[in-house]
Scaffold this active site. Sequence first.
Site, PDB file in Angstrom:
ATOM      1  N   SER A   1      44.150  11.282  81.582  1.00 17.69           N
ATOM      2  CA  SER A   1      43.834  11.203  80.383  1.00 17.69           C
ATOM      3  C   SER A   1      45.402  11.589  79.536  1.00 17.69           C
ATOM      4  CB  SER A   1      42.912  12.619  79.863  1.00 17.69           C
ATOM      5  OG  SER A   1      43.177  13.702  80.001  1.00 17.69           O
TER       6      SER A   1
ATOM      7  N   LYS B   1      44.750  19.223  77.349  1.00 20.00           N
ATOM      8  CA  LYS B   1      44.845  18.293  76.077  1.00 20.00           C
ATOM      9  C   LYS B   1      45.955  18.932  75.079  1.00 20.00           C
ATOM     10  CE  LYS B   1      41.366  15.496  77.666  1.00 20.00           C
ATOM     11  NZ  LYS B   1      40.994  16.055  78.794  1.00 20.00           N
TER      12      LYS B   1
END
Length: 217
Positions: free
Chosen positions: A133, A170
């Site tokens: 990701s 993230k």
Amino acid sequence: MTVSDRLKKRRLELGLSAAQVGERVGKNKTTIYRYENGEIEKVPYSIIVPLAKALHTTPEYLMGWEEQNDDVMRQLEKDGHITPLSLSGTHKVPLLGTIACGNPIEAIERTGEFIDLSDAIKGDFALKCKGNSMVNARIYDGDIVVCRKQDMVQNGEIAVVLIDNDVTLKRFYWYEDAKVAILRPENPDYKEIQITAEDTVDVRILGKALTTIREVK
């Protein structure tokens, strides 16, 4: 791509104006445009570091070091455009369990392993990444991410985030007015995670990602 291309590309990715970048590094917008347009052919290394910080990236990315071969790197060092990293001192940091670069996974645990870091890298712990990701931030499956312990980051910085009993890596954004936290991946194939005040989850920042270590295969 040239340094100029990377500067402009990264600024546009973040939706920043040249004036905003200039404010962050102590330059006017005209100078930023000159960097981006190649009018200043050799961007001083002294400004590369603050530019990287302002653009939430690394000096290595802006300089394109991974694209240079050894001969070119040696020439850059000889010409004084880059300064080799001093490895005169090292320290050990714990290598913790795997962190998700995808969907959050169970909370990290100590592995009992340690890695050696240069004293130039002020890291407190390291994590092994799993998933894709964050590939557009140049963080790949299997990489080791070195992190500094801290419970706050600036919007857009890459953070180790605890969500209840799960941990993920993230880009973190907090919008005070809306009381919304957004965890944004660096891969269009993954969806961002939004957490509002109405969600009954515990969200905490455990640290900020500083750099990655990649195994040569």
